[in-house]
Design a protein around this motif. Structure first.
Motif: not given
Length: 315
Positions: A263-277
């Motif tokens: 989950r944290m590996t996925l989250a690291a990529d998701l946090l770099r997406e535009p508009g992520a919080t």
């Protein structure tokens, strides 16, 4: 989806850069700026391929060589050959004794094809993969700097098709080449990770276990679901104790520890997406509030998710 599907999601070819090289011995080519992951294969003749300054590996027709790390690559007809040509990208190369200032379309023989002679006895193809994010990084970390995969029967039809398609320039050509490259990479990775001396990503070999493999696939299909060990054991058709012990033996960590890391590996990529919080990413990986997610992320990744957001905004 399973572990390999997820790891490859960020490696999927899109506009991959190909270089088809035609040569007659003696020959040597230096690829000055390769991508983080490159795939090279000999279609005719014998080659020796190495990262700059590293030990060369022999490549026969049908072998696939994977190189990671983005270091310059040297390919030649013999070990230690001095490069005659330096390739900068798909459109620019130059004679090694001429220097970068002469870079251009020199030695271009056709679409994606370079060489000193149009009818050389040796033919090899190099393709470069873009890599994106922490999920892809887990795949790279599982590979050595150079992985030479011997020819296999299942490589042959794809390589035959590649030999035809890489020199064409027709509508949809890049899509065909990208998908061919994806299939070659998956087959090469499966062959490499099947070696007894390979170190595949955590959980890869467990995919073959009928019980643990099913649990792994479920976690990768729906990582945000609030899984418990008891639920996973029931899905796997085992008792809780037997499942937890077997999972830890095969994967190297307990089920929920593995799930949290993924989950944290996925989250690291998701946090770099535009508009992520922090809150939006927390929900996408199975956390009801940002505080619990932030604690888990910092514990596993060693940094707060807010710092990843700031770095992404400043990139």
């Amino acid at each position: 989806m399973d572990l390999l599907d997820d790891l490859l999601a960020g490696v999927r070819a899109s506009g991959a850069v190909y270089c088809r090289s035609v040569a007659r011995p003696p020959w040597a080519v230096r690829f000055a700026a390769p991508a983080p992951l490159s795939l090279t294969t000999m279609l005719r003749g014998t080659g020796w391929i190495a990262r700059d300054g590293g030990e060369p590996v022999r490549a026969e027709p049908g072998d696939i060589v994977l190189l990671r790390g983005g270091a310059p690559i040297v390919a030649g007809d013999r070990p230690g050959a001095e490069p005659e040509i330096v390739v900068l990208d798909a459109d620019r190369c130059y004679a090694a004794d001429g220097g970068p200032s002469t870079a251009g379309h020199n030695f271009r023989l056709g679409p994606r094809t370079f060489g000193l002679v149009p009818d050389g006895s040796d033919l090899f193809v190099t393709a470069e993969y873009p890599m994106r994010g922490d999920v892809s990084e887990r795949l790279l970390e599982a590979l050595p700097p150079v992985a030479a995969v011997p020819a296999r029967p299942d490589f042959a039809p794809l390589l035959d098709l590649l030999a035809v398609e890489v020199a064409r320039e027709e509508p949809g050509q890049q899509i065909i080449l990208d998908r061919l490259l994806d299939m070659l990479l998956v087959r090469a990775l499966r062959a490499w990770f099947a070696r007894p001396d390979a170190e595949p990503p955590a959980g890869y070999r467990a995919l073959g276990d009928p019980h643990v493999g099913r649990a792994l696939r479920l976690m990768h299909e729906d990582p945000a679901r609030p899984w418990t060990v008891a639920e996973l054991a029931a899905e796997a058709g085992q008792s809780r104790a037997v499942f937890a012990r077997r999972f830890t033996e095969l994967v190297g960590r307990p089920p929920l520890a593995y799930l949290t890391e993924w989950r944290m590996t996925l989250a690291a990529d998701l946090l770099r997406e535009p508009g992520a919080t922090v809150a939006s990413v927390a929900r996408r990986v199975g956390y009801a509030d940002g505080f619990a997610f932030s604690n888990a992320f910092k514990r596993v990744r060693g940094a707060a998710p807010s710092s990843v957001l700031r770095d992404a905004a400043n990139a």
